[in-house]
Design a protein around this motif. Structure first.
Motif, PDB file in Angstrom:
ATOM      1  N   LEU A 227       0.832  -1.203   0.000  1.00  0.00           N
ATOM      2  CA  LEU A 227       0.000   0.000   0.000  1.00  0.00           C
ATOM      3  C   LEU A 227       0.868   1.256   0.000  1.00  0.00           C
ATOM      4  O   LEU A 227       0.544   2.255  -0.671  1.00  0.00           O
ATOM      5  N   ALA A 228       1.984   1.220   0.717  1.00  0.00           N
ATOM      6  CA  ALA A 228       2.912   2.359   0.716  1.00  0.00           C
ATOM      7  C   ALA A 228       3.485   2.586  -0.680  1.00  0.00           C
ATOM      8  O   ALA A 228       3.590   3.732  -1.149  1.00  0.00           O
ATOM      9  N   ALA A 229       3.841   1.495  -1.362  1.00  0.00           N
ATOM     10  CA  ALA A 229       4.381   1.617  -2.718  1.00  0.00           C
ATOM     11  C   ALA A 229       3.334   2.190  -3.674  1.00  0.00           C
ATOM     12  O   ALA A 229       3.651   3.012  -4.550  1.00  0.00           O
ATOM     13  N   TYR A 230       2.102   1.780  -3.510  1.00  0.00           N
ATOM     14  CA  TYR A 230       0.991   2.264  -4.337  1.00  0.00           C
ATOM     15  C   TYR A 230       0.759   3.763  -4.120  1.00  0.00           C
ATOM     16  O   TYR A 230       0.711   4.548  -5.083  1.00  0.00           O
ATOM     17  N   MET A 231       0.656   4.175  -2.864  1.00  0.00           N
ATOM     18  CA  MET A 231       0.353   5.574  -2.567  1.00  0.00           C
ATOM     19  C   MET A 231       1.518   6.486  -2.929  1.00  0.00           C
ATOM     20  O   MET A 231       1.316   7.604  -3.426  1.00  0.00           O
ATOM     21  N   LEU A 232       2.736   6.009  -2.706  1.00  0.00           N
ATOM     22  CA  LEU A 232       3.903   6.821  -3.066  1.00  0.00           C
ATOM     23  C   LEU A 232       4.013   6.959  -4.579  1.00  0.00           C
ATOM     24  O   LEU A 232       4.395   8.026  -5.096  1.00  0.00           O
ATOM     25  N   ILE A 245      -7.095   6.168   0.805  1.00  0.00           N
ATOM     26  CA  ILE A 245      -7.421   4.947   0.082  1.00  0.00           C
ATOM     27  C   ILE A 245      -8.254   4.027   0.982  1.00  0.00           C
ATOM     28  O   ILE A 245      -7.819   3.667   2.076  1.00  0.00           O
ATOM     29  N   PRO A 246      -9.466   3.645   0.555  1.00  0.00           N
ATOM     30  CA  PRO A 246     -10.221   2.647   1.311  1.00  0.00           C
ATOM     31  C   PRO A 246      -9.629   1.261   1.069  1.00  0.00           C
ATOM     32  O   PRO A 246      -9.283   0.917  -0.059  1.00  0.00           O
ATOM     33  N   CYS A 247      -9.504   0.496   2.136  1.00  0.00           N
ATOM     34  CA  CYS A 247      -8.916  -0.846   2.045  1.00  0.00           C
ATOM     35  C   CYS A 247      -9.923  -1.865   2.562  1.00  0.00           C
ATOM     36  O   CYS A 247     -10.204  -1.883   3.773  1.00  0.00           O
ATOM     37  N   SER A 334      -8.818   3.068  -5.847  1.00  0.00           N
ATOM     38  CA  SER A 334      -8.968   2.157  -4.713  1.00  0.00           C
ATOM     39  C   SER A 334      -7.937   1.035  -4.745  1.00  0.00           C
ATOM     40  O   SER A 334      -7.112   0.933  -5.666  1.00  0.00           O
ATOM     41  N   TYR A 335      -8.036   0.185  -3.748  1.00  0.00           N
ATOM     42  CA  TYR A 335      -7.042  -0.887  -3.535  1.00  0.00           C
ATOM     43  C   TYR A 335      -7.716  -2.041  -2.830  1.00  0.00           C
ATOM     44  O   TYR A 335      -8.602  -1.839  -1.994  1.00  0.00           O
ATOM     45  N   GLN A 369      -8.626   0.410  -9.798  1.00  0.00           N
ATOM     46  CA  GLN A 369      -8.369  -0.344  -8.571  1.00  0.00           C
ATOM     47  C   GLN A 369      -7.163  -1.257  -8.765  1.00  0.00           C
ATOM     48  O   GLN A 369      -7.090  -1.992  -9.750  1.00  0.00           O
ATOM     49  N   LEU A 370      -6.244  -1.175  -7.816  1.00  0.00           N
ATOM     50  CA  LEU A 370      -5.122  -2.100  -7.782  1.00  0.00           C
ATOM     51  C   LEU A 370      -5.505  -3.273  -6.889  1.00  0.00           C
ATOM     52  O   LEU A 370      -5.939  -3.080  -5.754  1.00  0.00           O
ATOM     53  N   ALA A 371      -5.386  -4.490  -7.421  1.00  0.00           N
ATOM     54  CA  ALA A 371      -5.708  -5.692  -6.646  1.00  0.00           C
ATOM     55  C   ALA A 371      -4.441  -6.519  -6.439  1.00  0.00           C
ATOM     56  O   ALA A 371      -3.553  -6.549  -7.301  1.00  0.00           O
TER      57      ALA A 371
END
Length: 409
Positions: A227-232, A245-247, A334-335, A369-371
Motif C-alpha cells: 500500500l505504501a508503494a501504491y500511494m507513493l 485509500i479505502p482498504c 482504490s485498492y 483499482q489495484l488488486a
C-alpha cells in the motif's frame, strides 16, 4: 426454489455504474485434469450451494432457481496453441445479472497442461468467499472427505449477532476517522473501450519479506508495504499530496464460525497519507502500519455495513434501491488485497498447481483499482480495466512504477 437476497447483493448491483461486478481466478496446472473428477466436483458443488443454480432477480432482490443443468456451469476449451489468449478471454468473459448464473468455470485443455479460469458474480460473494469456493472445488475434485465446515449462511447477522444492542449503537454513533479524498481526484483516464483488459505484474514475495525484516522501530506487514508503494507512486506520478485509500477488510474476523461463508462480508479500513517534501518510503509505510494497527483493534469498520442492513430491513425494496443509488459512492481510486491463497487447500489430487491468482471487478474509466493476491512465493498485482489507448498505457505505467519502487527497496 427461491432464496432471499442480502443487502450486500444489492450494493454490488448498484456498484455497476462504476464496474462490472465480477471476481475472477486463474489456476494453472503442471499436468492434466481428469474430466470425470472435475464434472463430479462441479455437480456436488452446485448441490451444496443451491445459489449457484439461481439467477438474481433485480426488481425483487431474490435469487430464483434456474432449470438449466449444472453441466452448464462448466465450459471445456481446447487450446493447442495460444494458451494465454484463451486464459485471458475466459477470465474477461461476462456474467449478466438476472440472465446468467453467478458462477462460470472454464476448463482450458492444453497438450500437456491445463488451466481453470473461474469467474463469479460479486453479488454472490467477496474475495474471501470466492476462495472458499475454490478450496471446496479442489477438495471435491480430489475425492477427499470435506474437512472444513460447510457454511451456506449468507446473512450479515452471523457477524452482528456477536454484538449486544448497546455495542451496535456505540458503533453507529462513533465518529468516522477517515479524511475524505477529493472526489474529483482520479487518474487522468479518458479513453475507454467496449471490452475489459487485464494487466498483471508479479513480485517475488521474498523481496517484500526482506524489507519487512530490515526496518527498525516498527513491524509492517506485506500489505502495509504494498500500500505504501501504491500511494507513493500516485504521489510521485501525479503530485497528489493528500491521499485517502479505502482498504477492504474481511468482517469474518469478528466471528470465526463465519470463516467459510460464501457471501459478501466486507467492510473498509481507511488509510490517509499527507505527503511533504521529506516523505520517504519508510515514513509512509510507518504511517500506514500505525493507522492499520489502530483500525484492526477497532470495530468501526462495521458502521457502514450495519447502517446498510438497518435500511434494508426498514425500507421497501423499490425505495431502498433509489435511496442507495443516490447515497452509495464508489472511490475513484482504490485498492484491495485478496490475501494469500492457501497452497495446502488448493490441491487437485494428481494435478500440481503451478500458479494461481485472483482478479477483481473490471473498472470503467476513470475508475481504477489495484488488486493484490499471493500464491506460494509470488505476489500478483492486477488491474482489470476498460481503459484503452493512452489511458491503458498510463495504468501500465502506474503498475510498472509500483513494481520498480519495490525492487529498489
Amino acid at each position: 426454489m427461491k432464496l432471499y437476497g442480502q443487502p450486500f447483493d444489492l450494493m454490488q448491483y448498484i456498484y455497476g455504474y462504476s464496474q462490472k461486478p465480477i471476481i475472477r481466478a486463474c489456476i494453472r496446472f503442471n499436468g492434466k485434469l481428469k474430466s470425470e473428477s472435475l464434472k463430479r466436483a462441479v455437480k456436488v458443488l452446485s448441490s451444496i450451494y443451491p445459489i449457484l443454480r439461481c439467477k438474481y432477480e433485480i426488481k425483487k432482490g431474490i435469487w430464483n432457481e434456474d432449470s438449466i443443468s449444472y453441466e452448464n456451469l462448466l465450459t471445456t476449451i481446447s487450446a493447442k496453441s495460444d494458451f494465454s489468449i484463451f486464459e485471458n478471454d475466459s477470465l474477461l468473459s461476462s456474467l449478466e445479472i438476472g440472465i446468467d448464473r453467478p458462477l462460470k468455470i472454464y476448463w482450458i485443455c492444453g497438450k500437456k497442461s491445463d488451466s481453470l479460469c473461474i469467474i463469479a458474480s460479486h453479488l454472490l460473494c467477496d474475495g474471501r468467499g470466492f476462495e472458499q469456493l475454490l478450496y471446496l472445488l479442489a477438495e471435491l475434485y480430489s475425492g477427499k472427505e470435506i474437512e472444513t465446515q460447510i457454511n451456506t449462511n449468507r446473512s450479515f447477522a452471523q457477524i452482528t449477532s456477536r454484538f449486544t444492542m448497546m455495542q451496535k449503537i456505540k458503533i453507529l454513533c462513533s465518529k468516522t476517522r477517515a479524511e475524505s479524498m477529493d472526489a474529483k481526484l482520479h487518474l487522468p483516464l479518458n479513453e475507454g473501450g467496449r471490452k475489459p483488459r487485464l494487466i498483471t505484474k508479479q513480485i517475488n514475495l521474498s523481496k517484500l519479506e526482506q524489507y519487512r525484516s530490515c526496518v527498525e522501530g516498527y513491524r509492517p506487514n506485506i500489505n502495509d508495504i504494498l500500500l505504501a508503494a501504491y500511494m507513493l507512486t500516485l504521489h510521485n506520478m501525479f503530485r497528489w499530496n493528500d491521499i485517502t485509500i479505502p482498504c477492504p477488510v474481511d468482517l469474518r474476523r469478528f466471528n470465526i464460525n463465519a470463516n467459510n461463508s460464501v457471501c459478501n462480508l466486507t467492510g473498509n479500513y481507511y488509510c490517509h497519507v499527507r505527503f511533504s517534501d521529506n516523505s520517504t518510503f519508510e515514513k509512509v509505510c510507518n504511517s500506514i502500519s500505525a493507522q492499520m494497527c489502530v483500525q484492526k483493534n477497532s470495530s468501526l469498520c462495521l458502521k457502514e455495513p450495519i447502517l446498510l442492513h438497518i435500511l434494508y430491513r426498514m425500507l421497501p425494496f423499490s425505495i431502498l434501491k433509489e435511496v442507495l443509488s443516490n447515497k452509495i459512492s464508489v472511490p475513484m481510486t482504490s485498492y484491495t488485497n485478496l490475501g494469500k491463497i492457501d497452497e495446502a487447500r488448493l490441491t487437485f489430487q494428481e494435478a500440481a498447481v503451478s500458479d494461481a491468482f485472483i482478479v477483481t471487478a473490471a473498472k470503467l474509466v476513470p475508475y481504477f483499482q489495484l488488486a493484490v493476491s499471493t500464491y506460494k512465493s509470488r505476489c500478483t498485482l492486477s488491474a482489470c480495466t476498460y481503459a484503452s489507448g493512452k489511458s491503458y498505457d498510463l495504468i501500465c505505467s502506474v503498475m510498472n512504477n509500483i513494481c520498480n519502487l519495490i525492487e529498489i527497496l
